[in-house]
Motif scaffolding. Sequence first.
Motif, PDB file in Angstrom:
ATOM      1  N   ILE A   1      40.561-112.959  51.291  1.00  0.00           N
ATOM      2  CA  ILE A   1      41.403-114.030  51.814  1.00  0.00           C
ATOM      3  C   ILE A   1      42.509-114.418  50.829  1.00  0.00           C
TER       4      ILE A   1
ATOM      5  N   TRP B   1      45.067-111.700  50.944  1.00  0.00           N
ATOM      6  CA  TRP B   1      45.730-111.759  52.251  1.00  0.00           C
ATOM      7  C   TRP B   1      46.820-112.844  52.239  1.00  0.00           C
TER       8      TRP B   1
ATOM      9  N   VAL C   1      36.261-104.980  57.255  1.00  0.00           N
ATOM     10  CA  VAL C   1      36.842-105.918  58.209  1.00  0.00           C
ATOM     11  C   VAL C   1      36.654-105.388  59.621  1.00  0.00           C
TER      12      VAL C   1
ATOM     13  N   SER D   1      38.558-108.923  64.414  1.00  0.00           N
ATOM     14  CA  SER D   1      38.839-110.113  63.606  1.00  0.00           C
ATOM     15  C   SER D   1      40.231-110.082  62.993  1.00  0.00           C
TER      16      SER D   1
ATOM     17  N   THR E   1      42.779-112.216  64.820  1.00  0.00           N
ATOM     18  CA  THR E   1      42.615-113.645  64.552  1.00  0.00           C
ATOM     19  C   THR E   1      43.184-114.013  63.185  1.00  0.00           C
ATOM     20  N   LEU E   2      42.904-113.198  62.172  1.00  0.00           N
ATOM     21  CA  LEU E   2      43.448-113.455  60.837  1.00  0.00           C
ATOM     22  C   LEU E   2      44.977-113.483  60.870  1.00  0.00           C
ATOM     23  N   LYS E   3      45.573-112.511  61.568  1.00  0.00           N
ATOM     24  CA  LYS E   3      47.032-112.446  61.655  1.00  0.00           C
ATOM     25  C   LYS E   3      47.588-113.653  62.392  1.00  0.00           C
TER      26      LYS E   3
ATOM     27  N   THR F   1      47.373-116.846  60.291  1.00  0.00           N
ATOM     28  CA  THR F   1      48.279-116.812  59.152  1.00  0.00           C
ATOM     29  C   THR F   1      49.743-116.923  59.593  1.00  0.00           C
TER      30      THR F   1
ATOM     31  N   LEU G   1      40.558-119.578  56.930  1.00  0.00           N
ATOM     32  CA  LEU G   1      40.366-118.129  57.048  1.00  0.00           C
ATOM     33  C   LEU G   1      38.978-117.704  56.573  1.00  0.00           C
ATOM     34  N   GLU G   2      38.466-118.360  55.534  1.00  0.00           N
ATOM     35  CA  GLU G   2      37.104-118.040  55.089  1.00  0.00           C
ATOM     36  C   GLU G   2      36.086-118.410  56.154  1.00  0.00           C
TER      37      GLU G   2
ATOM     38  N   LEU H   1      36.654-118.377  59.354  1.00  0.00           N
ATOM     39  CA  LEU H   1      36.787-117.308  60.353  1.00  0.00           C
ATOM     40  C   LEU H   1      36.052-116.047  59.914  1.00  0.00           C
ATOM     41  N   THR H   2      36.212-115.702  58.635  1.00  0.00           N
ATOM     42  CA  THR H   2      35.580-114.467  58.164  1.00  0.00           C
ATOM     43  C   THR H   2      34.061-114.583  58.160  1.00  0.00           C
TER      44      THR H   2
END
Length: 194
Positions: free
Chosen positions: A90, A93, A148, A152, A155-157, A160, A184-185, A187-188
């Motif tokens: 993260i 990223w 990864v 997912s 969602t990260l993109k 962000t 983001l953490e 989410l991960t």
Amino acid sequence: MARGRPSKKAHIIDAACGLFTKQGYQSTSIDQVVVTAAVSKPTVYSNFPTKLVLWENVIESLIERAKDDMETTLSSLQSALKTPDNTTLISGWITLWQTWVKKQERLAVYRVLLGEQHKMATSTVALFDQFETVLESALQAWLSGFDVIESSLFTLKAVTKEALLMPALLHQKPMDSIELMKQLELLTRNNKIK
């Protein structure tokens, strides 16, 4: 051409880049480029027959600059993984995204292409895709060192982009880095991204 001196073409591209960044595509004229670059109008037109051709050359130049910038950041992040400094999926990223959005000329490309796409040629839109691929490639290279789940990644993109890119484009304050990292953490963890 003398050693160390940029070519007139590169000089014109740099001048035009500054104008497009400050004023946008529509508000920038070839006459302004002539004045800013301190060259003659025939010199500009002999290198760039239209403003659109000049704009495309500016995008190509920005693609090359962005590649160098992102490769440097990625290399630094990958080196940091080898040391115990808490570099995580993260944090890396977010660093890559922050590197991307900190350059006003990159934001100008988004503003022009997203705001005036209907006026652009197919070749210009293709260059925009190449431009975005620079960020995408850096992100993919960073993620290659982690496990990864593909679903997912979207969602990260999305999170962000909303937290960093959209505020930068709209001249708003981005989400605080610590808060974004927490989001983001979370989410991960929920999506079992390692």
